[in-house]
Write an enzyme that holds these catalytic residues in place. Structure first.
Site, mmCIF file in Angstrom:
data_model
loop_
_atom_site.group_PDB
_atom_site.id
_atom_site.type_symbol
_atom_site.label_atom_id
_atom_site.label_comp_id
_atom_site.label_asym_id
_atom_site.label_seq_id
_atom_site.Cartn_x
_atom_site.Cartn_y
_atom_site.Cartn_z
ATOM 1 N N HIS A 62 0.822 -1.214 0.000
ATOM 2 C CA HIS A 62 0.000 0.000 0.000
ATOM 3 C C HIS A 62 0.860 1.271 0.000
ATOM 4 O O HIS A 62 1.613 1.492 0.948
ATOM 5 C CB HIS A 62 -0.886 0.034 1.245
ATOM 6 N N SER A 85 1.758 -0.448 -5.418
ATOM 7 C CA SER A 85 0.851 -0.736 -4.308
ATOM 8 C C SER A 85 0.400 -2.186 -4.398
ATOM 9 O O SER A 85 0.537 -2.831 -5.434
ATOM 10 C CB SER A 85 -0.355 0.196 -4.338
ATOM 11 N N SER A 90 -5.543 1.639 -2.516
ATOM 12 C CA SER A 90 -4.929 2.068 -1.258
ATOM 13 C C SER A 90 -3.895 3.190 -1.393
ATOM 14 O O SER A 90 -3.444 3.732 -0.392
ATOM 15 C CB SER A 90 -4.282 0.875 -0.564
ATOM 16 N N ASP A 139 3.359 -7.507 0.378
ATOM 17 C CA ASP A 139 2.191 -7.489 1.261
ATOM 18 C C ASP A 139 1.058 -8.205 0.532
ATOM 19 O O ASP A 139 0.402 -7.619 -0.333
ATOM 20 C CB ASP A 139 1.808 -6.040 1.596
ATOM 21 N N GLU A 205 4.434 -9.343 4.639
ATOM 22 C CA GLU A 205 3.771 -8.565 5.678
ATOM 23 C C GLU A 205 2.532 -9.225 6.278
ATOM 24 O O GLU A 205 2.279 -9.110 7.461
ATOM 25 C CB GLU A 205 3.364 -7.206 5.057
ATOM 26 N N ASN A 230 4.559 -11.165 9.404
ATOM 27 C CA ASN A 230 3.236 -11.120 10.010
ATOM 28 C C ASN A 230 3.221 -11.741 11.398
ATOM 29 O O ASN A 230 2.570 -11.242 12.306
ATOM 30 C CB ASN A 230 2.225 -11.849 9.125
ATOM 31 N N LYS A 235 4.102 -7.360 15.057
ATOM 32 C CA LYS A 235 3.344 -7.035 13.850
ATOM 33 C C LYS A 235 1.900 -7.467 14.053
ATOM 34 O O LYS A 235 0.987 -6.657 14.047
ATOM 35 C CB LYS A 235 3.957 -7.727 12.619
ATOM 36 N N ASP A 239 -0.412 -4.262 14.291
ATOM 37 C CA ASP A 239 -1.037 -3.853 13.037
ATOM 38 C C ASP A 239 -2.419 -4.524 12.922
ATOM 39 O O ASP A 239 -3.459 -3.860 12.898
ATOM 40 C CB ASP A 239 -0.090 -4.259 11.897
ATOM 41 N N ASN A 240 -2.438 -5.855 12.911
ATOM 42 C CA ASN A 240 -3.693 -6.562 12.649
ATOM 43 C C ASN A 240 -4.747 -6.241 13.701
ATOM 44 O O ASN A 240 -5.901 -5.958 13.386
ATOM 45 C CB ASN A 240 -3.459 -8.072 12.608
ATOM 46 N N CYS A 244 -6.510 -2.356 13.292
ATOM 47 C CA CYS A 244 -7.906 -2.475 12.849
ATOM 48 C C CYS A 244 -8.847 -1.909 13.901
ATOM 49 O O CYS A 244 -9.849 -1.272 13.580
ATOM 50 C CB CYS A 244 -8.240 -3.933 12.539
ATOM 51 N N HIS A 350 -7.388 -9.273 3.233
ATOM 52 C CA HIS A 350 -6.435 -8.711 2.264
ATOM 53 C C HIS A 350 -6.980 -8.665 0.840
ATOM 54 O O HIS A 350 -6.808 -7.679 0.132
ATOM 55 C CB HIS A 350 -5.120 -9.499 2.288
ATOM 56 N N HIS A 404 -3.817 2.145 8.497
ATOM 57 C CA HIS A 404 -3.630 2.234 9.947
ATOM 58 C C HIS A 404 -2.822 3.461 10.335
ATOM 59 O O HIS A 404 -2.094 4.027 9.529
ATOM 60 C CB HIS A 404 -2.883 0.996 10.438
ATOM 61 N N SER A 412 5.128 -2.542 12.778
ATOM 62 C CA SER A 412 5.144 -3.506 11.698
ATOM 63 C C SER A 412 6.359 -3.296 10.789
ATOM 64 O O SER A 412 7.098 -4.226 10.464
ATOM 65 C CB SER A 412 3.819 -3.308 10.953
ATOM 66 N N GLN A 416 9.903 -5.225 9.333
ATOM 67 C CA GLN A 416 10.244 -5.359 7.911
ATOM 68 C C GLN A 416 11.705 -4.976 7.661
ATOM 69 O O GLN A 416 12.429 -5.685 6.954
ATOM 70 C CB GLN A 416 9.345 -4.462 7.039
HETATM 71 N N1 NAD Z 1 -7.151 -4.494 6.426
HETATM 72 C C1 NAD Z 1 -6.020 -4.507 7.085
HETATM 73 O O1 NAD Z 1 -5.485 -3.485 7.429
HETATM 74 C C2 NAD Z 1 -5.383 -5.805 7.426
HETATM 75 C C3 NAD Z 1 -4.345 -5.834 8.368
HETATM 76 C C4 NAD Z 1 -3.775 -7.063 8.668
HETATM 77 C C5 NAD Z 1 -4.227 -8.214 8.050
HETATM 78 N N2 NAD Z 1 -5.213 -8.136 7.122
HETATM 79 C C6 NAD Z 1 -5.782 -9.319 6.444
HETATM 80 O O2 NAD Z 1 -6.971 -9.668 7.164
HETATM 81 C C7 NAD Z 1 -7.245 -11.063 7.027
HETATM 82 C C8 NAD Z 1 -7.373 -11.705 8.398
HETATM 83 O O3 NAD Z 1 -6.144 -11.608 9.084
HETATM 84 P P1 NAD Z 1 -5.917 -12.275 10.526
HETATM 85 O O4 NAD Z 1 -4.514 -12.030 10.893
HETATM 86 O O5 NAD Z 1 -6.983 -11.863 11.451
HETATM 87 O O6 NAD Z 1 -6.122 -13.814 10.112
HETATM 88 P P2 NAD Z 1 -6.427 -15.061 11.060
HETATM 89 O O7 NAD Z 1 -6.149 -16.258 10.258
HETATM 90 O O8 NAD Z 1 -5.763 -14.856 12.375
HETATM 91 O O9 NAD Z 1 -8.009 -14.927 11.323
HETATM 92 C C9 NAD Z 1 -8.981 -15.277 10.408
HETATM 93 C C10 NAD Z 1 -10.092 -15.979 11.174
HETATM 94 O O10 NAD Z 1 -11.143 -16.267 10.260
HETATM 95 C C11 NAD Z 1 -11.667 -17.552 10.582
HETATM 96 N N3 NAD Z 1 -12.342 -18.098 9.386
HETATM 97 C C12 NAD Z 1 -11.801 -18.706 8.287
HETATM 98 N N4 NAD Z 1 -12.762 -19.065 7.429
HETATM 99 C C13 NAD Z 1 -13.935 -18.648 7.964
HETATM 100 C C14 NAD Z 1 -15.291 -18.725 7.544
HETATM 101 N N5 NAD Z 1 -15.643 -19.319 6.413
HETATM 102 N N6 NAD Z 1 -16.230 -18.166 8.349
HETATM 103 C C15 NAD Z 1 -15.914 -17.587 9.541
HETATM 104 N N7 NAD Z 1 -14.641 -17.506 9.993
HETATM 105 C C16 NAD Z 1 -13.678 -18.028 9.212
HETATM 106 C C17 NAD Z 1 -10.441 -18.356 11.010
HETATM 107 O O11 NAD Z 1 -10.790 -19.463 11.836
HETATM 108 C C18 NAD Z 1 -9.640 -17.308 11.780
HETATM 109 O O12 NAD Z 1 -9.912 -17.319 13.167
HETATM 110 C C19 NAD Z 1 -6.098 -11.609 6.184
HETATM 111 O O13 NAD Z 1 -6.479 -11.610 4.841
HETATM 112 C C20 NAD Z 1 -4.995 -10.590 6.424
HETATM 113 O O14 NAD Z 1 -4.031 -10.653 5.399
HETATM 114 C C21 NAD Z 1 -5.814 -6.966 6.814
#
Ligand code: NAD
Length: 485
Positions: A62, A85, A90, A139, A205, A230, A235, A239-240, A244, A350, A404, A412, A416
């Site tokens: 991003h 990106s 983003s 990422d 990431e 990650n 991280k 971040d996550n 969020c 993601h 974020h 985070s 890196q």
């Molecule tokens: N938007 C952002 O800023 C940002 C930041 C960090 C990560 N992410 C992305 O967010 C996503 C989630 O990251 P995370 O670290 O929380 O992952 P994670 O694997 O820790 O959590 C995902 C959860 O979803 C559950 N899950 C899977 N399939 C499911 C379904 N069909 N129904 C209900 N629950 C289900 C899993 O059991 C798990 O607990 C990833 O794609 C990650 O890359 C986004």
């Protein structure tokens, strides 16, 4: 696809929306630097030795103000950088402009088409003669994917004389990837193999990108070493989860002006991102419901007083839906059809495959009204009910807002920088094979240590007797590798 590439007065290639926004970008970068203590400490600690002197780094990440501070940390350590990106929505155009003018080659703008997105990725990887980059900051794994698919196609072409066929892909976006590779093959059938040969490694990431890397490791197809940033605790938790938690209410407000208090909000997935979203929505007064497949995560939600149900149980009652699973096909067209008028649907995962946008686009008689960029109301013909879909199913915090806060991104990004230095320092020593590695705990502690002072914390010092009693060293690491925070 071929777009016009511009050059700065010092000869740096770029394609951004509007380079005249560079001064504005610079002012925001300067603000962000004050928050990003970890990155600024990296500049002070590693800058004098110039560990990246002559090193080419490509980033697919991003292109925000926070990322600008990461890029300028890499260049402060001596690197040459090309960047794109990892999400079509983003980019902050003023950040892209400032980096282009002052520091690195950027190929990114807010609102790319998918074709443009992959063109930018390919441009960021193309360093001209001598192969590609030495290191990649990825990422979501798209730069890594392009190289892997490119190498596969070139080897197939060499063996059989058959060019890769983009029309065989059932996935439209993957078809675009194959088309780019096909065009490249016709010009240079060694292009991606030369990249592979030069590349020392990648630091990844995010959860979804890391998942791809472990899949490749398991299949034996991973072409170079990878560091999983990650799963450094400084991280994933910062971040996550906290990122969020901080961003989500703001995103909902900016996009829709909907009041969260009193509403029913469904969060699909209760991993770190889901926990951050659920906590934020709950704190803002929503009645939160979580969907989960994993009983451990479900139990964690229940212990926080959050109900765990299926989407089918709540789809016609809830007001806000957020996907955060990193999985695909979570909110489908048959769900959206049942939603209340003006229900809001957004994704924090993601990739854009958690929400069935294609199902919306192809629904007979549906009407799409774009209220503003990245905020669409889709009206179903049978009921005249409309649902509000954010960022066309791409990450809503990056599409409808600016990602974020600087502070969590500093946590985070410090991981890196450490991962990049580690990969480069150990090149040729055999320490890193074609596998996925996590950073050792003492480095995660170091990242935290670089940030606690910024928030005014004072840490307690262990006595040597206490350290012996809990079996750690006085100077850390303070927890065993298996410890879960
Ligand atoms: N938007 C952002 O800023 C940002 C930041 C960090 C990560 N992410 C992305 O967010 C996503 C989630 O990251 P995370 O670290 O929380 O992952 P994670 O694997 O820790 O959590 C995902 C959860 O979803 C559950 N899950 C899977 N399939 C499911 C379904 N069909 N129904 C209900 N629950 C289900 C899993 O059991 C798990 O607990 C990833 O794609 C990650 O890359 C986004």
């Amino acid at each position: 696809m071929s777009l016009t590439i511009s050059k700065t007065s010092c000869g740096r290639e770029y394609k951004v929306k509007d380079i005249s926004q560079a001064d504005f970008g610079r002012l925001e970068i300067q603000l962000a630097e004050l928050e990003m203590s970890g990155l600024m400490s990296c500049r002070a600690e590693f800058g004098p030795a110039q560990p990246f002197q002559g090193v080419r780094i490509t980033g697919s990440f991003h292109m925000t103000i926070q990322t600008a501070v990461l890029i300028e940390t890499l260049t402060a350590l001596g690197a040459e950088v090309r960047w794109c990106s990892c999400n079509i929505f983003s980019t902050q155009d003023h950040a892209a402009a400032a980096i282009t003018r002052d520091s690195a080659s950027v190929f990114a703008w807010k609102g790319e088409t998918l074709e443009e997105y992959w063109w930018c990725t390919e441009r960021a990887l193309d360093w001209g003669p001598g192969g590609g980059p030495d290191l990649i900051v990825d990422d979501g794994g798209d730069a890594t994917l392009l190289i892997h698919e490119g190498v596969k196609a070139e080897e197939e072409y060499q063996k059989t004389g058959k060019l890769v066929d983009p029309t065989v892909s059932h996935n439209a976006e993957f078809g675009i990837v194959l088309e780019i590779i096909r065009e490249g093959l016709l010009i240079d059938p060694w292009r991606y193999r030369k990249m592979k040969k030069r590349l020392v490694g990648v630091s990844e990431e995010t959860t979804t990108g890391v998942k791809r890397l472990y899949q490749m490791q398991a299949n034996g197809t991973l072409l170079f070493p990878a560091i999983n940033v990650n799963d450094s605790v400084t991280k994933s938790k910062f971040d996550n989860l906290y990122g969020c938690r901080h961003s989500l209410p703001d995103v909902v407000m900016r996009a829709t002006d909907v009041m969260i208090a009193g509403k029913i909000a469904v969060v699909c997935g209760y991993g770190d991102v889901g926990k951050g979203c659920a906590t934020a929505l709950k704190a803002a007064g929503a009645r939160v419901i979580v969907t989960e497949i994993d009983p451990i995560c479900a139990l964690q939600a229940l212990m926080e007083g959050i109900q765990v149900l299926t989407l089918e149980d709540v789809v016609s009652e809830a007001d806000i839906f957020v996907t955060a699973t990193g999985n695909k096909d979570i909110i489908m067209i048959h769900h959206m059809k049942q939603m209340k008028n003006n229900a809001m649907v957004g994704n924090m995962g993601h990739f854009d495959n958690e929400i069935d946008i294609r199902g919306l686009e192809t629904y007979p008689g549906i009407k799409r009204i774009t209220i503003k960029p990245q905020t669409d109301r889709w009206i179903f013909p049978e009921t005249n009910n409309g649902i509000i879909v954010l960022a066309e199913g791409h990450s809503m915090n990056l599409g409808c807002a600016t990602g974020h806060p600087s502070f969590v991104m500093s946590c985070s990004f410090t991981n890196q920088v450490i991962a990049q230095i580690e990969l480069w320092k150990e090149r040729g020593t055999g320490k890193y094979e074609k596998k996925v590695y996590v950073l050792p705990k003492h480095l995660a502690e170091k990242v935290a240590a670089l940030h606690v002072g910024k928030l005014g914390a004072k840490l307690t010092k262990l006595t040597s007797e206490q350290a012996t009693y809990i079996s750690v060293a006085v100077e850390g690491p303070y927890k065993p590798p298996h410890y879960r925070y």
